[in-house]
Enzyme design. Structure first.
Site, PDB file in Angstrom:
ATOM      1  CE  LYS A 194      57.128  42.016  58.755  1.00 22.46           C
ATOM      2  NZ  LYS A 194      58.288  43.354  58.558  1.00 22.46           N
ATOM      3  CB  CYS A 306      74.643  48.885  60.328  1.00 20.09           C
ATOM      4  SG  CYS A 306      74.496  48.138  58.677  1.00 20.09           S
TER       5      CYS A 306
HETATM    6  C1  SIN Z   1      73.363  48.563  56.115  1.00 16.90           C
HETATM    7  O1  SIN Z   1      73.412  49.671  56.665  1.00 16.90           O
HETATM    8  O2  SIN Z   1      72.759  47.447  56.688  1.00 16.90           O
HETATM    9  C2  SIN Z   1      73.888  47.732  54.807  1.00 16.90           C
HETATM   10  C3  SIN Z   1      75.057  48.504  54.311  1.00 16.90           C
HETATM   11  C4  SIN Z   1      76.151  48.769  53.616  1.00 16.90           C
HETATM   12  O3  SIN Z   1      75.787  46.817  52.557  1.00 16.90           O
HETATM   13  O4  SIN Z   1      77.008  48.592  53.187  1.00 16.90           O
END
Ligand code: SIN
Length: 504
Positions: A194, A306
């Site tokens: 999804k 993230c």
């Molecule tokens: C993410 O920000 O969700 C992943 C970032 C990454 O794989 O470097």
């Protein structure tokens, strides 16, 4: 909708579609390209200019159930394919994606807003997971453990856990799919994806290429839905008894909801949630290297990552110099604009919700005394979703931005005096994904690696993501690891078999 608006909508749809070779406007279940059961659709918008790129199926719980059933059925045969065969199919998917890198990048830029160069970088990064898991498929090994009994043998095997529900974010719409699907396919599982409501077209493009590579029907299914239907779809994906695992990348808030639903069926979860990464610069660090890396750690995907640096902790002796150099680099390198435009390095934020969040955090900080060194507002002359690359100083704990994950192009710079103080500030969060440390003192580097409460620590680097190491967090940043051999093992169950009566 009146006829004039309909005409305009059609014209903008056609203009967008002309360049998107991998554009698919249907979902994918059991090897068929399908509409929603209800025939409803929802628009996918280009965040740079708000034009509709395509209208695609707005699926609901009924469609989700059909997709889970298809994956359940496919699992019966896929689980018994040889590791060599799974490896070869993943390798073919990798090859086809490599060949179509530019087309995939065009779709990412259209729906996620990334500058084209960055989209190409994401495709290379995403492909590296397919290549890695094509190799890893043949190395998911068990164990033979010396038994305590002379006439018995202990064997441990790894078995695929079944159907995996994959819920992916908008910030890396290709790489987060290959990182999860490459791993689970290598392990012998099947899945229902999804994709995020803002970026479903990349998922549909990736699966189109999986079909071309010969991935058998039902092994990968994609259901698309608007925000309105997402909770009902999510409930099926988490609670259907045939689902063995929920793999989610996204916010900690949504991760907690999914974890709660998964708990009802004691399902396995793989959660990659929010971070609040500290970027610590000690006085022995090479400052120009630290600033170069700060640019990468902060402005990759315009701060919407993230693992993006969220809090810059700079030793008081170098604070002013670091901030001046950082500000200068930003003024030279951060070129805001639509992602397909030559020379642009920072695109729009994904939607108005993100713009409101980032503006709200900066405005609150400024109201309470923070100082804007550069940026600090929406670049309205470019568009309402373009936020200026920003540096803030004089940030204090009573400001919302001090403890929040910003997820945007705003760097908060804080001063510290001692190693202990830096550690205390860095660890004072419930998040624990990535941390960055700049020092030329070897002992200090080891102490930091040991004492930072984060799943990943980079010493003297601003980017740590790759297919080879285990990616993931601790505390409220998640459960489980992606990439590396551990990423594939997440999708297996350990089975202990005792062979007894060997002397009979
Ligand atoms: C993410 O920000 O969700 C992943 C970032 C990454 O794989 O470097």
């Amino acid at each position: 909708m009146n006829f004039v608006r309909l005409g305009l909508l059609k014209r903008s749809l056609n203009m967008e579609c002309r360049n998107l070779h991998l554009l698919k406007k249907l979902a994918y279940i059991n090897g068929e390209w399908v509409n929603a059961n209800s025939n409803s659709v929802f628009p996918v918008i280009n965040p740079a200019d708000d034009k509709v790129i395509a209208e695609i199926p707005d699926m609901d719980a009924t469609d989700a159930k059909i997709a889970v059933d298809a994956a359940t059925n496919a699992f019966k045969t896929w689980k018994d394919t040889s590791a060599k065969e799974r490896s070869s199919i993943l390798r073919k998917w990798f090859d086809v994606c490599q060949k179509n890198s530019d087309h995939l990048a065009d779709i990412i830029t259209a729906e996620a807003g990334k500058p084209l160069g960055e989209s190409k970088g994401e495709v290379a990064y995403g492909n590296s997971f397919l290549e890695w898991f094509a190799d890893t498929a043949r190395h998911i090994n068990g164990e033979v453990i010396p038994s305590p009994w002379p006439n018995k043998q202990i064997i441990v095997t790894r078995q695929p856990l079944g159907v995996v529900s994959i819920i992916t974010p908008w910030n890396f719409p290709f790489a987060m799919i290959t990182r999860k699907v490459g791993a689970l396919m290598a392990a012998g599982c099947t899945c229902v994806i999804k994709p995020a409501e803002d970026t479903p077209l990349t998922a549909l493009a990736a699966v189109q290429l999986a079909e071309e590579a010969g991935v058998p029907k039902g092994v990968i299914n994609v259901i698309t839905s608007s925000r309105k239907n997402a909770p009902a779809v999510g409930k099926v994906l988490c609670e259907d008894p045939n689902v063995g695992c929920i793999s989610f990348t996204g916010s900690t808030h949504v991760g907690k909801i999914l974890y709660g639903m998964a708990a009802k069926g004691i399902k396995r979860v793989a959660l990659e949630l929010g971070g609040n990464a500290p970027f610590i610069v000690f006085s022995s660090a090479d400052i120009s290297h630290a600033v170069e890396q700060a640019m990468l750690a902060k402005f990759r995907n315009n701060g919407q990552a993230c693992v993006g640096a969220n809090r810059f902790l700079i030793h008081e002796e170098m604070f002013d110099k670091f901030v001046d150099c950082f500000k200068y680099k930003i003024s030279q390198k951060c070129i805001l604009g639509p992602g397909h435009k030559e020379g642009v390095t920072c695109g729009p934020l994904i939607n108005m919700e993100q713009i409101k969040k980032v503006s709200g955090l900066v405005n609150d900080a400024v109201k309470k005394g923070a100082k804007v060194m550069i940026g600090g507002q929406v670049a309205k002359d470019i568009g309402e979703k373009f936020y200026e690359s920003t540096v803030l100083v004089d940030v204090k704990p009573d400001m919302e931005i001090y403890g929040e994950e910003i997820f945007g192009p705003v760097a908060v710079c804080l001063k510290f005096k001692t190693e202990n103080e830096a550690l205390e500030i860095a660890n004072s969060t419930r998040s624990g994904l990535a941390a960055y440390v700049f020092t030329s003192d070897l002992g200090q580097a080891f102490r930091m690696s040991r004492q930072l409460e984060f799943g990943m620590v980079a010493i003297n680097d601003g980017v740590l993501s790759a297919a080879e190491p285990p990616f993931g967090g601790i505390k409220e940043s998640g459960i489980g690891r992606e990439g590396s051999k551990h990423g594939a093992e997440e999708y297996t169950d350990l089975k202990y078999t005792l062979f007894s009566a060997l002397d009979k």
